[in-house]
Design an enzyme around this catalytic site. Structure first.
Site, PDB file in Angstrom:
ATOM      1  N   TRP A  19       0.806  -1.219   0.000  1.00 55.51           N
ATOM      2  CA  TRP A  19       0.000   0.000   0.000  1.00 55.51           C
ATOM      3  C   TRP A  19       0.847   1.280   0.000  1.00 55.51           C
ATOM      4  O   TRP A  19       0.319   2.361  -0.209  1.00 55.51           O
ATOM      5  CB  TRP A  19      -0.930   0.012   1.231  1.00 55.51           C
ATOM      6  CG  TRP A  19      -0.228  -0.352   2.508  1.00 55.51           C
ATOM      7  CD1 TRP A  19      -0.228  -1.575   3.101  1.00 55.51           C
ATOM      8  CD2 TRP A  19       0.614   0.484   3.315  1.00 55.51           C
ATOM      9  NE1 TRP A  19       0.552  -1.552   4.238  1.00 55.51           N
ATOM     10  CE2 TRP A  19       1.083  -0.301   4.384  1.00 55.51           C
ATOM     11  CE3 TRP A  19       1.016   1.823   3.239  1.00 55.51           C
ATOM     12  CZ2 TRP A  19       1.938   0.199   5.375  1.00 55.51           C
ATOM     13  CZ3 TRP A  19       1.858   2.321   4.226  1.00 55.51           C
ATOM     14  CH2 TRP A  19       2.314   1.515   5.276  1.00 55.51           C
ATOM     15  N   ASN A  20       2.154   1.168   0.268  1.00 45.93           N
ATOM     16  CA  ASN A  20       2.910   2.421   0.460  1.00 45.93           C
ATOM     17  C   ASN A  20       3.243   3.137  -0.855  1.00 45.93           C
ATOM     18  O   ASN A  20       3.465   4.348  -0.855  1.00 45.93           O
ATOM     19  CB  ASN A  20       4.165   2.198   1.330  1.00 45.93           C
ATOM     20  CG  ASN A  20       5.121   1.188   0.756  1.00 45.93           C
ATOM     21  OD1 ASN A  20       4.795   0.485  -0.200  1.00 45.93           O
ATOM     22  ND2 ASN A  20       6.303   1.095   1.336  1.00 45.93           N
ATOM     23  N   LYS A  23      -2.357  -8.593  -7.652  1.00 46.63           N
ATOM     24  CA  LYS A  23      -3.167  -8.437  -6.426  1.00 46.63           C
ATOM     25  C   LYS A  23      -2.635  -7.196  -5.696  1.00 46.63           C
ATOM     26  O   LYS A  23      -1.558  -7.221  -5.107  1.00 46.63           O
ATOM     27  CB  LYS A  23      -3.013  -9.700  -5.574  1.00 46.63           C
ATOM     28  CG  LYS A  23      -3.132  -9.506  -4.072  1.00 46.63           C
ATOM     29  CD  LYS A  23      -4.537  -9.669  -3.579  1.00 46.63           C
ATOM     30  CE  LYS A  23      -4.646  -9.510  -2.068  1.00 46.63           C
ATOM     31  NZ  LYS A  23      -4.336  -8.150  -1.579  1.00 46.63           N
ATOM     32  N   PRO A  24      -3.404  -6.076  -5.760  1.00 45.94           N
ATOM     33  CA  PRO A  24      -2.956  -4.875  -5.048  1.00 45.94           C
ATOM     34  C   PRO A  24      -3.276  -4.999  -3.556  1.00 45.94           C
ATOM     35  O   PRO A  24      -4.112  -5.819  -3.169  1.00 45.94           O
ATOM     36  CB  PRO A  24      -3.801  -3.761  -5.682  1.00 45.94           C
ATOM     37  CG  PRO A  24      -5.075  -4.445  -6.097  1.00 45.94           C
ATOM     38  CD  PRO A  24      -4.723  -5.882  -6.424  1.00 45.94           C
ATOM     39  N   ALA A  25      -2.638  -4.178  -2.750  1.00 43.95           N
ATOM     40  CA  ALA A  25      -2.928  -4.192  -1.313  1.00 43.95           C
ATOM     41  C   ALA A  25      -4.397  -3.842  -1.088  1.00 43.95           C
ATOM     42  O   ALA A  25      -4.959  -2.984  -1.788  1.00 43.95           O
ATOM     43  CB  ALA A  25      -2.044  -3.180  -0.603  1.00 43.95           C
ATOM     44  N   GLY A  42       6.795  -6.508   0.053  1.00 47.71           N
ATOM     45  CA  GLY A  42       6.078  -6.473   1.327  1.00 47.71           C
ATOM     46  C   GLY A  42       6.990  -6.910   2.457  1.00 47.71           C
ATOM     47  O   GLY A  42       8.210  -6.822   2.348  1.00 47.71           O
ATOM     48  N   GLU A  79      10.958  -8.379  -2.694  1.00 46.11           N
ATOM     49  CA  GLU A  79      11.515  -7.113  -2.179  1.00 46.11           C
ATOM     50  C   GLU A  79      10.918  -6.936  -0.790  1.00 46.11           C
ATOM     51  O   GLU A  79       9.762  -6.581  -0.637  1.00 46.11           O
ATOM     52  CB  GLU A  79      11.154  -5.978  -3.144  1.00 46.11           C
ATOM     53  CG  GLU A  79      12.040  -4.768  -2.982  1.00 46.11           C
ATOM     54  CD  GLU A  79      11.393  -3.720  -2.097  1.00 46.11           C
ATOM     55  OE1 GLU A  79      11.673  -3.746  -0.867  1.00 46.11           O
ATOM     56  OE2 GLU A  79      10.632  -2.895  -2.616  1.00 46.11           O
ATOM     57  N   LEU A  80      11.733  -7.241   0.228  1.00 45.41           N
ATOM     58  CA  LEU A  80      11.200  -7.377   1.591  1.00 45.41           C
ATOM     59  C   LEU A  80      11.672  -6.232   2.483  1.00 45.41           C
ATOM     60  O   LEU A  80      12.196  -5.224   2.006  1.00 45.41           O
ATOM     61  CB  LEU A  80      11.611  -8.750   2.137  1.00 45.41           C
ATOM     62  CG  LEU A  80      11.259  -9.932   1.213  1.00 45.41           C
ATOM     63  CD1 LEU A  80      11.747 -11.244   1.790  1.00 45.41           C
ATOM     64  CD2 LEU A  80       9.760  -9.994   0.949  1.00 45.41           C
ATOM     65  N   CYS A 115      10.339   0.947   2.621  1.00 42.11           N
ATOM     66  CA  CYS A 115      11.314  -0.090   3.016  1.00 42.11           C
ATOM     67  C   CYS A 115      12.733   0.462   3.029  1.00 42.11           C
ATOM     68  O   CYS A 115      13.633  -0.182   3.564  1.00 42.11           O
ATOM     69  CB  CYS A 115      11.270  -1.246   2.031  1.00 42.11           C
ATOM     70  SG  CYS A 115       9.686  -2.007   1.950  1.00 42.11           S
ATOM     71  N   GLU A 141      11.718  -2.694  11.746  1.00 35.70           N
ATOM     72  CA  GLU A 141      11.532  -1.694  10.693  1.00 35.70           C
ATOM     73  C   GLU A 141      10.443  -0.756  11.233  1.00 35.70           C
ATOM     74  O   GLU A 141       9.287  -1.172  11.401  1.00 35.70           O
ATOM     75  CB  GLU A 141      11.080  -2.407   9.421  1.00 35.70           C
ATOM     76  CG  GLU A 141      11.117  -1.540   8.205  1.00 35.70           C
ATOM     77  CD  GLU A 141      10.796  -2.316   6.934  1.00 35.70           C
ATOM     78  OE1 GLU A 141      10.171  -3.383   7.012  1.00 35.70           O
ATOM     79  OE2 GLU A 141      11.159  -1.817   5.860  1.00 35.70           O
ATOM     80  N   GLU A 165      14.879  -4.899  -9.029  1.00 29.14           N
ATOM     81  CA  GLU A 165      13.851  -4.240  -9.844  1.00 29.14           C
ATOM     82  C   GLU A 165      14.438  -2.941 -10.361  1.00 29.14           C
ATOM     83  O   GLU A 165      15.032  -2.179  -9.579  1.00 29.14           O
ATOM     84  CB  GLU A 165      12.617  -3.964  -8.988  1.00 29.14           C
ATOM     85  CG  GLU A 165      11.998  -5.246  -8.475  1.00 29.14           C
ATOM     86  CD  GLU A 165      10.632  -5.037  -7.857  1.00 29.14           C
ATOM     87  OE1 GLU A 165      10.517  -4.209  -6.938  1.00 29.14           O
ATOM     88  OE2 GLU A 165       9.683  -5.683  -8.302  1.00 29.14           O
TER      89      GLU A 165
HETATM   90  C1  SIN Z   1       9.513   0.458  -0.967  1.00 22.37           C
HETATM   91  O1  SIN Z   1       9.359   1.058   0.070  1.00 22.37           O
HETATM   92  O2  SIN Z   1       9.347  -0.757  -1.025  1.00 22.37           O
HETATM   93  C2  SIN Z   1       9.902   1.117  -2.252  1.00 22.37           C
HETATM   94  C3  SIN Z   1      10.589   2.411  -2.108  1.00 22.37           C
HETATM   95  C4  SIN Z   1      11.137   2.949  -3.407  1.00 22.37           C
HETATM   96  O3  SIN Z   1      10.905   2.415  -4.472  1.00 22.37           O
HETATM   97  O4  SIN Z   1      11.837   3.951  -3.347  1.00 22.37           O
END
Ligand code: SIN
Length: 478
Positions: free
Chosen positions: A149-150, A173-175, A227, A249-250, A283, A380, A457
């Site tokens: 969702w971020n 599948k979106p959040a 996520g 991507e965790l 993240c 985190e 990515e």
């Molecule tokens: C993320 O928080 O997973 C992505 C952040 C970004 O792409 O800069």
């Protein structure tokens, strides 16, 4: 129910077999829409549609696929304001950040459209016996995508753009917190002329069952997930049986090192940009601030002044630097992390906790004297809380920075070129910002090591995630 609140499967807009679910505005907690809640049958329907579309999509020329992605890019650009308002509405982030998310997401569409036409194999030197080896690059197949969702738009674009350019088709599948931006994005893909079934969007609340289906279904050849590490572990275990290809991507736990020889103004600005992006909910947000003792007091003094200047408010309010956190659960978690940190010996030198009873706004908070034994060290934070630890030597700083399971982003500030190179080489992270707090870009490989995930990515590496390399050995040529 309008089209933009439905699932998009095989080119059809469908109501959910499990009814619908509410999406709320984090600024007020009020419901903004009811969205289709898909059943597992509908997930299978989406996989079948993607599988059917794959046969024709993969056979298009790379340029035809690139043109499709570029047409989608144009639609996103034309709808920049509308998309940004939607992002703000359902995620709460300030409108300026939402606009920059649209630009950021769009940049993946353009970059990978351009990269897709260059994704070829190789001819290799002749083997003994005159055999000629060569490699083909072929699309992986149907890809399951699960996004957080971020960044409701950019995380879809970052996965969908290389996948489509490579010749893959998608089940996304979106959040559940932010399906509206994803649905608008799907509508723009439809308007751009992407064929039915190439993109399927399945909003839903049964995340565990949908995730399991995308890991184990025989027609899904890859899963790309952004996520938490906890969910990533479950998906990885479920993918083991069929050796599903994975991009994960965790979570991160980014150290932000400020050395005695740093430009302090730049370091403070870098920290504000990294730490407070999306109210601390990324993240790659700086998570553990490590400050060398010689400049500790002057750095903290500047930081406090700058933090005190940040404005909290609804994302739609022009000039708001920080919006609300995404949910009641998210703010309760941040409050509890701060409480536990204080109990374990941290000292709060700025901040007033939650702003207004029942609200999702958390004031920018400064915690000092945080040690590696403090529970907040290994969490985190995902909120606007700055956790600071002093260190003595360069070696101590590196040891502290690497003292975590995570390995996504890291940052260092120093005006010494040799130190910057030395430290960057010693940091156990997939990404290092050197005198820079914002590092993400479509052209660069984003991703982590250790428990922060697998794969990259962005950049050429981001394209390779959606391609198989096939080796052909040609004999009998003479
Ligand atoms: C993320 O928080 O997973 C992505 C952040 C970004 O792409 O800069």
């Amino acid at each position: 129910m309008t089209k933009l609140h439905k699932a998009y499967i095989g080119g059809q807009w469908l109501t959910g077999n499990r009814g619908s679910f509410e999406v709320d505005d984090p600024a007020t907690g009020e419901s903004v829409a009811k969205v289709a809640d898909v059943s597992l049958d509908q997930v299978e329907q989406a996989i079948d549609a993607a599988n059917q579309a794959f046969e024709s999509w993969r056979r298009l020329s790379a340029q035809e696929r690139a043109d499709g992605v570029l047409a989608w890019y144009d639609k996103v650009r034309e709808n920049r304001q509308r998309l940004a308002e939607m992002i703000t509405r359902e995620s709460g982030k300030p409108i300026a950040e939402a606009l920059s998310e649209v630009d950021y997401g769009a940049s993946y569409l353009r970059w990978f459209a351009e990269q897709g036409v260059r994704a070829g194999g190789q001819t290799l030197p002749t083997l003994p016996g005159g055999r000629r080896p060569l490699t083909l690059k072929q699309p992986v197949g149907v890809v399951g995508v699960i996004t957080p969702w971020n960044f409701p738009l950019a995380m879809i674009a970052r996965k969908a753009a290389p996948a489509l350019a490579a010749g893959c088709t998608l089940v996304i599948k979106p959040a559940a917190e932010t399906p509206l931006t994803a649905l608008l994005l799907a509508e723009l893909a439809e308007q751009a002329g992407l064929p039915a079934g190439v993109i399927n969007l399945i909003p839903g609340t049964d995340a565990a069952a949908i995730g399991k289906c995308l890991c184990t279904h025989s027609k899904v050849r890859k899963l790309s997930f952004t996520g938490s590490t906890a969910v990533g572990r479950v998906l990885m275990a479920q993918s083991a049986q069929k050796i599903q290809r994975l991009s994960l991507e965790l979570g991160g736990n980014a150290p932000f090192l400020v050395f005695d020889d740093a430009n302090l103004e730049a370091a403070v600005e870098g920290l504000i940009a990294s730490k407070f992006r999306n109210s601390g909910q990324t993240c790659v947000c700086a998570n553990r601030i490590l400050v060398q003792r010689g400049i500790y007091d002057s750095f903290i003094a500047r930081l406090k002044t700058r933090m005190a200047s940040l404005t909290l408010g609804p994302g739609a309010l022009p000039g708001a630097d920080l919006g609300p956190l995404i949910s009641d659960r998210a703010i309760a978690r941040v409050e509890s992390l701060v409480e536990q940190a204080l109990e374990a010996g941290a000292v709060q030198t700025l901040g007033a906790g939650r702003v207004g009873e029942g609200s999702r706004y958390h004031s920018p908070t400064l915690l000092e004297s945080v040690t590696p034994e403090n529970p907040i060290w290994s969490q985190e934070i995902f909120g606007p809380v700055v956790s600071v630890t002093p260190f003595d030597s360069e070696e101590d700083g590196i040891t502290l920075a690497n003292h975590t399971e995570a390995g996504l982003a890291s940052y260092l500030f120093s005006d010494s070129l040799s130190r910057a190179i030395r430290v960057a080489e010693s940091l156990d992270y997939g990404m290092v910002g050197i005198n820079e707090g914002i590092i993400s870009s479509a052209t660069a490989p984003f991703g982590g090591i250790k428990s922060s995930g697998l794969g990259r990515e962005g950049g050429q590496e981001g394209m390779d995630e959606y391609l198989e390399t096939k080796y052909l050995c040609l004999g009998g040529i003479g």
